[in-house]
Design an enzyme around this catalytic site. Structure first.
Site, PDB file in Angstrom:
ATOM      1  N   HIS A  98       0.844  -1.208   0.000  1.00 36.91           N
ATOM      2  CA  HIS A  98       0.000   0.000   0.000  1.00 36.91           C
ATOM      3  C   HIS A  98       0.880   1.260   0.000  1.00 36.91           C
ATOM      4  O   HIS A  98       0.969   1.971   1.002  1.00 36.91           O
ATOM      5  CB  HIS A  98      -0.874  -0.074   1.259  1.00 36.91           C
ATOM      6  N   GLU A 139      -1.179   1.207  -5.275  1.00 34.97           N
ATOM      7  CA  GLU A 139      -0.951  -0.010  -4.488  1.00 34.97           C
ATOM      8  C   GLU A 139      -0.899  -1.239  -5.396  1.00 34.97           C
ATOM      9  O   GLU A 139      -1.805  -1.467  -6.188  1.00 34.97           O
ATOM     10  CB  GLU A 139      -2.076  -0.170  -3.468  1.00 34.97           C
TER      11      GLU A 139
HETATM   12  C1  BG6 Z   1      -7.086   2.139   0.423  1.00 36.74           C
HETATM   13  C2  BG6 Z   1      -8.560   1.875   0.321  1.00 36.74           C
HETATM   14  O1  BG6 Z   1      -6.394   1.009  -0.043  1.00 36.74           O
HETATM   15  O2  BG6 Z   1      -6.713   2.351   1.799  1.00 36.74           O
HETATM   16  C3  BG6 Z   1      -9.317   3.060   0.928  1.00 36.74           C
HETATM   17  O3  BG6 Z   1      -8.912   1.676  -1.032  1.00 36.74           O
HETATM   18  C4  BG6 Z   1      -8.861   3.284   2.363  1.00 36.74           C
HETATM   19  O4  BG6 Z   1     -10.714   2.785   0.898  1.00 36.74           O
HETATM   20  C5  BG6 Z   1      -7.355   3.479   2.367  1.00 36.74           C
HETATM   21  O5  BG6 Z   1      -9.504   4.447   2.876  1.00 36.74           O
HETATM   22  C6  BG6 Z   1      -6.767   3.687   3.768  1.00 36.74           C
HETATM   23  O6  BG6 Z   1      -7.150   2.652   4.623  1.00 36.74           O
HETATM   24  P1  BG6 Z   1      -6.748   2.666   6.149  1.00 36.74           P
HETATM   25  O7  BG6 Z   1      -7.324   1.427   6.753  1.00 36.74           O
HETATM   26  O8  BG6 Z   1      -5.237   2.668   6.211  1.00 36.74           O
HETATM   27  O9  BG6 Z   1      -7.317   3.931   6.726  1.00 36.74           O
END
Ligand code: BG6
Length: 296
Positions: free
Chosen positions: A167, A270
């Site tokens: 990510h 990602e």
């Molecule tokens: C992304 C998702 O991968 O991660 C989003 O597609 C999400 O929907 C974002 O808001 C962040 O997620 P988190 O759990 O780290 O707040």
């Protein structure tokens, strides 16, 4: 968990050093002639990568919490063994790999790069969240390029399914002034529009919140940042889905660990196994997902 002294004794090299990081958590710093980098054992989470003579590649939230057992905001969280919200209640969003402590397996240093291997394995704690036996290895190769490899091995007697995302939060001058290329004509799921399937036309330009999963997208994606005079190239393998995310104004406001204006200088691209790209892993089998970042 080994002490910093033990980690340094076993794994430090000229360029690799373990220290106390934010929130008192152990971190590893890399100061190689070709790049500097930093990661936390909490989540196996890379928080910095900067090839020599370039600007930092990763975006980090100035409001990130650094607490054991909680995800860090920015850098490169590892989402595993599911992507997004879990179907079952009481399971953390994006899985548990980004919340737990990783063990160092080995480190190595060459003239061109350093490599570091980390791992987590199933135990009573992981099985209370997800009942499968596994070994998960994370390999960083840090030099002029940054390569991240995540290898899932099924060590149990039954198959399981995994969703994954490397990510990555990228640092850009102005999100509304960049272009993402490489996804023209690719179908995507719009997570902001009831997961409706749509198709990308041309390059991606960000002018509002964006949260998409591009499917059948095994190709290279480039982030073209003309103001910084920089192109970040993201190559991958073992992944047929790519997530593009920027929370924009109101979602940034709602996130406690995200500065209100942080959306301006970041974009997430990602490397994923999400939606139709989740993988079934049979006993004794393995799956490797890899992302390689280069800067020009
Ligand atoms: C992304 C998702 O991968 O991660 C989003 O597609 C999400 O929907 C974002 O808001 C962040 O997620 P988190 O759990 O780290 O707040």
């Amino acid at each position: 968990m080994p002490t910093l002294e033990e980690l340094n004794k076993l794994y430090a090299t000229d360029s690799i050093n373990f220290q106390v990081g934010e929130g008192g958590l152990p971190k590893c710093t890399i100061t190689h002639p070709n790049a500097t980098a930093e990661f936390y054992l909490n989540g196996g989470h890379m928080t910095h990568f900067q090839p020599t003579e370039h600007q930092p590649v990763l975006w980090m939230s100035s409001e990130s919490k650094f607490e054991a057992g909680k995800p860090i905001r920015g850098g490169i969280p590892i989402c595993w063994p599911w992507f997004g919200q879990a179907v079952e209640e009481n399971r953390p969003q994006h899985g548990f790999a980004r919340n737990i402590n990783w063990t160092v397996v080995q480190t190595q240093e060459t003239f061109d790069f350093v490599t570091i291997e980390l791992k987590i394995e199933s135990n009573a704690e992981t099985k209370s969240i997800w009942p499968h036996s596994f070994e998960l290895k994370l390999r960083f190769e840090i030099g002029k390029k940054l390569s991240i490899e995540l290898e899932t091995r099924n060590t149990g007697a039954a198959s399981f399914r995994i969703g994954t995302a490397i990510h990555s939060y990228f640092n850009v001058t102005d999100a509304s002034n960049i272009e993402l290329s490489g996804l023209d004509q690719v179908d995507y799921i719009d997570q902001l529009d009831n997961n409706l399937p749509k198709q990308q036309q041309g390059e991606i330009k960000i002018r509002e919140e964006i949260d998409r999963v591009y499917i059948e997208s095994g190709h290279q994606v480039s982030i073209v940042d003309r103001t910084m005079n920089r192109v970040i190239k993201i190559k991958k393998s073992g992944s047929q889905s790519t997530v593009v995310w920027n929370p924009w104004i109101s979602k940034a406001n709602r996130m406690a660990d995200f500065p209100d204006d942080g959306y301006r200088t970041m974009v997430c691209v990602e490397t994923a196994n999400a939606f139709t790209d989740v993988r079934e892993i049979a006993p004794d089998e393995q799956h490797v997902i890899m992302q390689k970042i280069s800067v020009a």
